[in-house]
Design an enzyme around this catalytic site. Structure first.
Site, PDB file in Angstrom:
ATOM      1  N   GLY A 185       0.806  -1.223   0.000  1.00  6.32           N
ATOM      2  CA  GLY A 185       0.000   0.000   0.000  1.00  6.32           C
ATOM      3  C   GLY A 185       0.835   1.268   0.000  1.00  6.32           C
ATOM      4  N   ASP A 198       8.394  -5.830  14.459  1.00  7.78           N
ATOM      5  CA  ASP A 198       7.103  -5.294  14.869  1.00  7.78           C
ATOM      6  C   ASP A 198       7.366  -3.954  15.555  1.00  7.78           C
ATOM      7  OD1 ASP A 198       4.796  -4.608  16.284  1.00  7.78           O
ATOM      8  OD2 ASP A 198       4.280  -6.696  16.724  1.00  7.78           O
ATOM      9  N   TYR A 220      -8.987   5.094  16.469  1.00  8.71           N
ATOM     10  CA  TYR A 220      -8.127   5.536  15.365  1.00  8.71           C
ATOM     11  C   TYR A 220      -7.983   7.067  15.370  1.00  8.71           C
ATOM     12  CZ  TYR A 220      -6.376   5.658  10.516  1.00  8.71           C
ATOM     13  OH  TYR A 220      -5.619   5.851   9.382  1.00  8.71           O
TER      14      TYR A 220
END
Lengths: 444, 444
Positions: free
Chosen positions: A215, A258, A350
């Site tokens: 993306g 991560d 978010y």
């Protein structure tokens, strides 16, 4: 007030009914012209002369007043109006006198760039109001322009020539194809390396991009590499194959980590410096969504989003900004979101994380300014990705058209803005949040 | 990102198709209850105890934790969450733990008020990001609430108890019926007159309202008079009859003066002080629109709008703020517009003037702070007036529903916010622009 809604709503309705084909936006081509057609440079501010001289140096024809323009009878590629010296609202009429004929002759994918003085740096109330007024002009004008043309505003503090030039260049170029109706504040910097290769402005820099396996993150890696940077592509181990493919494509290296793990920042620093000798640019792109209405939100959804999108950046920055970390005159760029500005239903978590990112950028940019490090953010709007492709057609069609450019943006548009922040010439650009949203109607 | 658009657009489309009857908003009734039902006051910040004690003193039942709330089994009138002490993003989860059950039980026209610390006053980057995150929560949550409920945020600098109380009172009350998804910054003040009559908080004050002959201006005059102020209603001579009617209705006096005329400020000061003995509150409400696309804009349209909406305020303020003008601890309130924030097609002139007003408020508020004078603005969204009544039905119906409350506001909603700015208790509220827009989707 009536017109505010009748015009916006009316035009939106008309567009939805007609669904016209949007203009194909002019995007950056390395080595291509900065913009097409002559540029009108006008206004009595302190930057106009320098901008005209710089454009002349690039071989781009400029006209300096509206009469010249009228005589040419041709289209205008861009209009740059420098009102940075205006101190009384009556002087705003210069925008109309100088600019309106040229805006009328503006080419497809043309550009209007206003240059002003940051109102926060002006003590006289009338002068401060005058400079702030430019924002109202740009945001209104951007909603009037058609055929892929944009209007943006550069607000300078002091004698910020380098940063003004860098911002004007960005807004004139195809790099800012999907940036519209924005105001960017720029200041002076202690930058010394004024000579960069225009084809590879990031040559010699080592850039880390998190969430780079796919993306927008993958596209950021591509654009930074295209612009000359050596890229470290970072993503979680499960995305290892995709990550390796991106790293190979951009001739960089992959680092499986991560971002929320202990020591992620240290590992990034060690990898960049160990493998490539330095760490100059960090793009905190990794992010997730876990939507749920607030009343039904669970600990996992809340915690995961805040941890990945916000806390991980704070933690990684300790190592990145610590002893032996990012170089002086380094660049940190975060990926925020319109949801962090306007909020969004189903995204209290978010929205919190992305508003927090904006707060981080604001606070951190001040603290590292003396090291020459800039900290900025992009706030994407509707970007055409795998995620948005999954939205049902009708909803998607409306969503992507709820902006002045009447189309969704490309991942590259986000990446190009990040690429600009990363440039040596943007040393005076810090603490900024630039929306890459085609001037979405949505806001706060 | 996908969800940002699918949810907003989807819900908007659904609403337009269904056109449900919007909730009748709870508006302020002097002497009526501040809010209906018990208030959950929770969170570990420095203001929660004081807010709970103050509500107890008003006879409003409070619950202090979610268990108490669950046990009551009844609806909750409001939720006040004080996160002002949060320094790490992980603490944001407290919002969910403490608030979600109560928000689930929120009554019609309920209120959610978050209290935080102004991020600009916090030096630690993580703490600043955490506080800024509250804005993302409030703006998202406001888009989720239904049935006339709102969510707003108070960001305090330092120990701003009085101002926090004043802002929380405003947001809990029916005064803020059409104020949603807003963040207000408040600070400390040197205010001494803490005892005001809650029925007539403006008793003894003399207030000037420009553009008072009709519409929003007339309503501002009514609300300020209702709250105890002596009102000087100002408008241009041609509006003399309507002006006199408003002045009589509010038992004030009329002053026919064109705000753009030389000496308008001096005449206002002389009238207020000569007839009523002082000048304490000035509401710069007079404004005009003269829409035209920028490329076709003429000097008259541009000049008139900038002159009436912006320059006149700067000129009048010279007399108002000069020797013998407004009293110390006075109040100046300007009427801006969403068009000054988001811009609007056809309104480069209007957008310029209203953005300029915002700049004026920002700059002036700092300069007069040491005199105890506050300077604030309201930015109305879609307000039901004679002007909006002239919009064709379908367009009007969409326009008035493009906000979280799914309806247009009333002139009184704008007036009530101005009335709050004018209160002695709001002495610590300055430099603020509060949108009265039901959380319109439109923004910058």
């Amino acid at each position: 007030m009536a017109d505010l809604f009748s015009s916006i709503v009316g035009s939106q309705v008309a567009k939805r009914v007609g669904v016209p084909q949007p203009t194909r936006l002019r995007r950056h081509v390395p080595g291509g012209p900065l913009c097409e057609g002559p540029v009108l440079v006008a206004g009595g501010g302190r930057f106009a002369e320098g901008i005209a001289a710089w454009l002349d140096g690039l071989g781009i024809p400029t006209v300096r007043n509206v009469d010249d323009q009228t005589r040419t009878g041709t289209t205008v590629g861009a209009v740059v109006l420098d009102l940075s010296a205006a101190t009384d609202p009556s002087e705003l009429d210069q925008l109309r006198v100088l600019g309106a004929p040229a805006v009328k002759a503006l080419a497809r994918n043309g550009r209007v760039v206003l240059v002003g003085t940051d109102p926060a740096t002006v003590t006289d109330v009338g002068a401060s109001a005058t400079q702030r007024a430019l924002e109202g002009v740009v945001r209104s004008l951007a909603k009037e322009l058609r055929h892929g043309a944009t209007a943006n505003l550069v607000l300078a503090s002091g004698d910020a020539r380098d940063a003004v030039r860098s911002a004007v260049e960005f807004f004139l170029s195809g790099r800012s194809a999907y940036v519209d109706g924005q105001a960017v504040r720029v200041g002076t910097s202690t930058r010394t390396d004024t000579d960069t290769d225009p084809l590879r402005p990031l040559a010699g820099k080592v850039a880390v991009v998190t969430g780079a396996a796919r993306g927008i993150g993958a596209e950021i890696a591509r654009v930074l590499a295209r612009d000359g940077a050596t890229v470290v592509a970072v993503d979680v181990p499960p995305a290892g194959d995709a990550l390796a493919a991106v790293a190979n494509e951009v001739k960089g290296t992959a680092l499986q980590v991560d971002v929320t793990a202990d020591g992620a920042g240290r590992r990034i620093v060690e990898h960049a410096k160990g493998r490539h000798g330095s760490l100059d640019i960090v793009v905190h792109n990794a992010g997730i969504t876990r939507d749920k209405l607030f009343v039904n939100m669970d600990e996992d959804r809340w915690g995961a989003v805040v941890d990945v999108n916000l806390r991980s950046i704070l933690r990684m920055n300790e190592a990145i900004l610590g002893e032996g970390g990012i170089s002086d005159d380094g660049r940190i760029v975060c990926v925020a979101s319109i949801a962090g500005i306007a909020g969004n239903r189903g995204q209290t978590n978010y929205g919190a994380s992305k508003a927090g990112v904006i707060g981080l950028v604001t606070a951190l940019s001040e603290q590292v300014a003396d090291r020459g490090i800039t900290v900025n953010a992009v706030a994407p709007g509707f970007i055409e990705t795998e995620m948005t492709a999954r939205i049902p057609f009708a909803t998607r069609e409306i969503g992507r058209r709820m902006n002045s450019l009447q189309q969704g943006g490309q991942p590259r548009d986000v990446a190009e803005t990040i690429g600009w922040f990363a440039q040596p010439g943007a040393a005076g650009v810090t603490g900024q949040v630039v929306r890459v949203c085609g001037q979405s109607l949505l806001g706060a």
